[in-house]
Design an enzyme around this catalytic site. Structure first.
Site, short mmCIF file in Angstrom:
data_model
loop_
_atom_site.label_atom_id
_atom_site.label_comp_id
_atom_site.label_asym_id
_atom_site.label_seq_id
_atom_site.Cartn_x
_atom_site.Cartn_y
_atom_site.Cartn_z
CE1 TYR A 133 -3.86 -1.58 -0.67
CE2 TYR A 133 -4.28 -1.81 1.67
CZ TYR A 133 -4.66 -2.00 0.36
OH TYR A 133 -5.84 -2.64 0.07
CE LYS A 186 2.54 -15.50 -6.77
NZ LYS A 186 1.85 -16.79 -7.03
CG ASP A 219 -1.34 -17.68 -6.23
OD1 ASP A 219 -0.65 -17.78 -5.22
OD2 ASP A 219 -0.95 -18.06 -7.35
CG ASP A 243 -7.77 -4.14 2.46
OD1 ASP A 243 -8.79 -4.43 3.10
OD2 ASP A 243 -7.64 -3.10 1.81
CG ASP A 247 -12.49 -6.67 2.06
OD1 ASP A 247 -12.34 -6.42 3.27
OD2 ASP A 247 -12.57 -5.79 1.19
#
Length: 358
Positions: A133, A186, A219, A243, A247
């Site tokens: 971010y 990742k 993923d 984040d 969600d």
């Protein structure tokens, strides 16, 4: 007896309605337990713009530094005037400027709520100050640069300090739960950045030998959450991945509109529902306050632990029990398939608080 100073930032859209509901619920539960609280109402969002030409005025930030914690309503920063859009939104600015590095986001199936997964009780521990971010990882500026009209470069920052402290938060939390931590990264592609995140988390894991540790690429983790959410306990990851996953987890257990969160450092904490300001239903008295009420309960638990206050633990338990009993009794707002207004749903919780025994 400690008088807890609690900030109240109502925010935009449905914010004033749901934040008021949370304050009423906590007030009633705290009065029942004999806990004293002082409520400090402060401008944020459009209220801040109208009063101080700033969605997060310095007077608000300064006042929050002298509270024990606060409840933050949602903001509608997408609708702010352009000069305010260019800054970090109020939530991001508070996390950044006050170094609220730990974003704790639980996802748990609840009584009376239809969910995609049959059962789940997990917590996503999200590093809150850097990662991908860009607006939160720079000392100054936004961390994005437009090199030409067709080329944009954005930064991702990972530091050992930030990873160590969020890893400790995750493992300490796991010790209070089912003693399992999943690291999400990742590192197969982003070998240096999320590779550092993975490796430092593994180093910290050695200090918690009772905790079982595994790790997944981001993923794959999204797929595993959908398929077997019940298998996970504490998930620790960087800012953007956390984040996204939180969600997803919120929707899997019922609705993002139900999802709570807590932003904290060692000294102060902010309760904040994971959802937005829903301006399309603002003022209609139909918003669901469950997320912000659950977030307020998280704040109470955090304060109880920090101040070793059993009474606050009792208040948090009362809030949660009253909320769950209300949902189980099929008193629900429109978004959950019910017919209760925001105020009727809140009143039902208050009635449950009255009936609960100490």
């Amino acid at each position: 007896m400690t008088v807890y100073r609690i900030g109240v930032l109502a925010g935009d859209g449905i914010g004033p309605e749901i934040v008021d509901a949370a304050v009423q619920v906590v007030k009633n539960a705290s009065c029942k337990a004999g806990v004293k609280m002082e409520w400090i109402h402060l401008p944020m969002g459009w209220e801040g713009i109208k009063q101080y030409n700033d969605p997060l005025p310095e007077v608000t930030i300064d006042a929050l530094k002298h509270t024990h914690g606060w409840i933050l309503g949602p903001h509608d920063s997408a609708a702010y005037p352009l000069k305010h859009k260019e800054k970090r939104n109020p939530s991001g600015e508070l996390r950044h400027s006050l170094d609220l590095y730990a974003n704790i986001r639980p996802a748990k199936t609840m009584p009376g709520i239809k969910s995609v997964v049959k059962e789940a009780d997990l917590v996503i521990v999200r590093e809150n100050t850097e990662g991908f971010y860009a607006d939160r990882n720079m000392f100054s500026g936004h961390g994005e640069w437009q090199i030409t009209k067709d080329v944009v470069v954005t930064s991702g920052v990972f530091t050992r300090k930030a990873v160590e402290r969020i890893a400790h938060e995750a493992f300490a939390l796991a010790m209070q739960r089912r003693k399992k931590v999943t690291i999400v990264h990742k590192a197969n592609v982003l070998r240096l950045s999320t590779g550092l995140f993975l490796n430092v988390c593994r180093e910290i894991a050695a200090q918690y030998p009772e905790v079982k540790v595994d790790d997944y690429h981001i993923d794959a983790m999204a797929a595993h959450l959908v398929r077997r959410a019940a298998d996970f306990d504490v998930i620790v990851t960087e800012n953007m991945y956390g984040d996204i996953l939180s969600d997803l987890a919120g929707e899997l257990v019922g609705s993002l509109g139900l999802a709570p969160s807590l932003n904290a450092n060692e000294h102060i904490a902010m309760a904040q529902a994971a959802h937005g300001s829903a301006p399309d239903i603002a003022g209609l008295n139909i918003a669901n306050p469950t997320g912000i009420i659950s977030s307020a309960a998280m704040l109470l638990k955090w304060l109880a632990e920090k101040h070793a206050d059993r009474k606050l633990t009792e208040v948090a338990a009362t809030v949660e029990h009253a909320l769950y009993q209300t949902l189980q009794a099929e008193v629900k707002t429109k978004d959950l398939g019910g017919h209760a207004s925001t105020s009727e749903f809140t009143e039902a919780i208050l009635e449950k608080i009255k009936s609960l025994q100490h």
